[in-house]
Design a protein around this motif. Sequence first.
Motif, PDB file in Angstrom:
ATOM      1  N   PHE A   1       0.683  -1.218  -0.015  1.00 51.98           N
ATOM      2  CA  PHE A   1       0.271  -0.216   0.090  1.00 51.98           C
ATOM      3  C   PHE A   1       0.905   1.300   0.208  1.00 51.98           C
ATOM      4  O   PHE A   1       0.315   2.436  -0.151  1.00 51.98           O
ATOM      5  CB  PHE A   1      -1.069  -0.070   1.024  1.00 51.98           C
ATOM      6  N   ASN A   2       2.216   1.207  -0.112  1.00 53.17           N
ATOM      7  CA  ASN A   2       3.060   2.293   0.141  1.00 53.17           C
ATOM      8  C   ASN A   2       2.661   3.287  -0.641  1.00 53.17           C
ATOM      9  O   ASN A   2       2.403   2.910  -2.091  1.00 53.17           O
ATOM     10  CB  ASN A   2       4.621   1.947  -0.008  1.00 53.17           C
ATOM     11  N   ALA A   3       2.704   4.760  -0.722  1.00 55.38           N
ATOM     12  CA  ALA A   3       2.239   5.865  -1.271  1.00 55.38           C
ATOM     13  C   ALA A   3       3.255   5.841  -2.317  1.00 55.38           C
ATOM     14  O   ALA A   3       3.102   6.750  -3.600  1.00 55.38           O
ATOM     15  CB  ALA A   3       2.067   6.998  -0.621  1.00 55.38           C
ATOM     16  N   GLU A   4       4.628   5.520  -2.212  1.00 55.24           N
ATOM     17  CA  GLU A   4       5.506   5.894  -3.150  1.00 55.24           C
ATOM     18  C   GLU A   4       6.120   4.584  -4.014  1.00 55.24           C
ATOM     19  O   GLU A   4       6.341   5.089  -5.211  1.00 55.24           O
ATOM     20  CB  GLU A   4       6.861   6.363  -2.692  1.00 55.24           C
ATOM     21  N   TYR A   5       6.226   3.769  -3.586  1.00 55.04           N
ATOM     22  CA  TYR A   5       6.662   2.380  -4.367  1.00 55.04           C
ATOM     23  C   TYR A   5       5.672   1.024  -4.192  1.00 55.04           C
ATOM     24  O   TYR A   5       6.064   0.099  -4.507  1.00 55.04           O
ATOM     25  CB  TYR A   5       8.049   2.128  -4.076  1.00 55.04           C
TER      26      TYR A   5
ATOM     27  N   TYR B   1      -0.230   8.329  -8.050  1.00 53.81           N
ATOM     28  CA  TYR B   1      -0.110   7.452  -6.745  1.00 53.81           C
ATOM     29  C   TYR B   1      -0.816   8.110  -5.541  1.00 53.81           C
ATOM     30  O   TYR B   1      -0.471   9.488  -5.599  1.00 53.81           O
ATOM     31  CB  TYR B   1       1.580   7.034  -6.584  1.00 53.81           C
ATOM     32  N   ARG B   2      -1.411   7.213  -4.916  1.00 53.12           N
ATOM     33  CA  ARG B   2      -2.154   8.021  -3.803  1.00 53.12           C
ATOM     34  C   ARG B   2      -1.642   7.246  -2.469  1.00 53.12           C
ATOM     35  O   ARG B   2      -1.348   6.096  -2.407  1.00 53.12           O
ATOM     36  CB  ARG B   2      -3.434   8.136  -4.000  1.00 53.12           C
ATOM     37  N   SER B   3      -1.968   7.795  -1.200  1.00 52.11           N
ATOM     38  CA  SER B   3      -1.676   7.455  -0.027  1.00 52.11           C
ATOM     39  C   SER B   3      -2.873   6.765   0.408  1.00 52.11           C
ATOM     40  O   SER B   3      -3.926   7.534   0.828  1.00 52.11           O
ATOM     41  CB  SER B   3      -1.264   8.536   1.027  1.00 52.11           C
TER      42      SER B   3
ATOM     43  N   LEU C   1      -3.212   4.757   2.994  1.00 51.71           N
ATOM     44  CA  LEU C   1      -3.410   4.582   4.585  1.00 51.71           C
ATOM     45  C   LEU C   1      -3.493   5.824   5.399  1.00 51.71           C
ATOM     46  O   LEU C   1      -3.320   5.963   6.684  1.00 51.71           O
ATOM     47  CB  LEU C   1      -2.192   3.938   5.269  1.00 51.71           C
TER      48      LEU C   1
END
Lengths: 302, 430
Positions: A135-139, A155-157, A159
């Motif tokens: 679920f990581n927002a960057e990768y 890309y979204r965050s 969590l």
Amino acid sequence: MQIIEKIKKGVNTPQGLAVILITPCVLIVFGVIIYPLFYAIYLSFHKVYLLLPGKTKFIGIDNYVNPLLSLDIWKAMGRTLYFTVLQLGIGLLCAIPIALVLNIEFKGCKALRSFLLLPWALAPVVNAILWKWVFNAEYGILNGLLYSLGLIHQYRSWLSQPLLALTLITLICIWKSLPLMTFFILATLQTIPNNLYESAKIDGANAWKSFVYITLPLIKPTLMILTILYIMWGFKVFDEVYIMTGGGPAKGTQVMTYYTYTETFELLHLGKGAAIAIIQTIIIFGLSVYYIRYLVQKKTEF
Amino acid sequence: MFRKFNKKLVSLLICSFVLSLSFSSVVPHVVNAKENIRIAIGVDGQDVVRKYVKQFEATHPGAKIDLSIIGWGELHQKLVVSFAGGKPFDIMYSGPAWVVEFAEAGWLTPLDNRITSETLDQTWKTLVEGLTYKGHIWAQPLYFGAMPTVYNKEVLRKGGLIEFPKTWKEFVEISKRLQAAGIVKYGTRWEGMESGSGANKNFTMLLDSFGGEFFDDKGNVVFYESGGLDLFKFIVDALYKDKIVDPNSLEEIELSLVMRHLAKEKYVSLITWPYFITWAKSNIENFEDLGVTLVPGARGVRSGNFGYGQALGISQKCKNKDLAWEIVKLLTQDKVQKERALAAADLPATKALYKDPDLVKFIPWLPAMGEQYKYTTMVQLPWFGEFDVLCNDTIQSLVCRKKSPEEAAHAMQESLEKLQKEYGFPIKEE
């Protein structure tokens, strides 16, 4: 001397030997479970703040009343119930069809059963770290996959929104616990005699009617057991919350166990933390009693 | 046979019990002629500390130092539990955030008679204030730091700008311009907004840059009107209205990745830890494109920051305080502070070291740090744990839009007043 003689006599009997052999185990259980439990009950009636050692005092039931009068505990309870109901509902809805499929003998079904056990074998911490990366927002691969499919434009965050974070934690717990549910149901399915289905087929019942009138009533006791177990286990969820969100964002994933952890280990309010833990214990104990009573009830007759 | 077996079993059990006792702390150890000093510190600079500990043991044969290196996540809890359990370490990290707690609980030895006035004069003022409580100084300074702005010079150059903006308003305008021109994706990223991050640091830093404070000199809670509301409005607008802040700020990601993003012109600037700038120097190819400067200010304030640091304190229960003090002096001397800084650990507490040629060569932004230290503040509270949790919850409620800036600022004000009343600190002047 008489006492020593009596002890010697007692030790030389089978009962005496049994006492000697279980004494170390009893001491460990007492030291690790019984004593801490009673000490926690003692602490729960005192104001105990580790950083103010001189201000420990008896406050009666304030540590029970004050949290129950604040919104925090009810919100934590609400989140725990949300987690539990979602885990149970979606879990059973997925586990039943999977168990039905696994109950069919086909080539490779044994290998498939072994493969499906893998999520359950993962340690909760490993499960949480794995999904945190997903679920990581960057990768995270979820972002990568959705971006490649054109479903998101950046890309979204995942969590960083309270309800979404709690839902995602629930889904990953479902993913992990699904094998256990499935195999519970599968084990019950395998005890159902085939002649029941054959008789139903002869009488003109289709697959759906066979499921509703034969399979479902016969797996109902298993479903009840799973319901009670998962409600109890729902109150214990901690690892995934700790690793993935730390109770946030904005307390959005602060379930009962995490609330207890925050009070006890972050804020060092030992008395209040002990009281909240005991409230939780009473709830789980009540469910345990119901579970045990249900187990000894009569089973559904064929 | 049964009887023989029983006798052997009983004998075995008794022997096991006695053996286990002899290895436990219940039975006193064989008399140890050496003086044992137990030290607990964090992981940063540990190799330097180990070296000097060995050196001390070699020159003091009567001393045995038991050094515990503890991760930051567990250190505070470990220290508190050891104090509360009656078996504290003799020497431990006692930075400004903890000194008040430990001193209030009666766990630390005041060091007024041991720390020299030269040391205090040579130490950054904010750190000295942070280690002072109820008129006493409680720990010997070890290191000090603040979180400066690191910016991409190349990005500014492409935008036709010469210097980094001095105010938050200018920063927003410049970021929007650079974003519109496609030079950067975002102006910056809010650090420390994610769960469990110790949001109190970034919160205090931003509030200070707005000229705000949590308590005034008379002990009144002044958060709302001193700048808290304006700060909250700014934080939310920057994220959702001006959109100059990366929305993924709300999730924790590795600082190394964030620095790489800055170097690759995803951001105009970041506010980050000094040791990460040192890390970037060794790990980012175009490090020379990065510059270090003051955090912007608002409401007439030039800049603001959160000063953090560590110091070594001596426990009240230490049996040989003189020996402990010798060790503290050794581990906090300028030579050790310099070695720690060169080992890419934290920056020195001693002002003079910020002009040391070796240090300036290794850390070229050291003068900029010295400049930032003029605009730093610290929060001293015996209920620091509650304060940290409150900051975390408030900031997250704000950035997740669970509360509006007004609601969040009011809630913060009321919560601070409630905690002040409960703990009786800060003491209100009548």
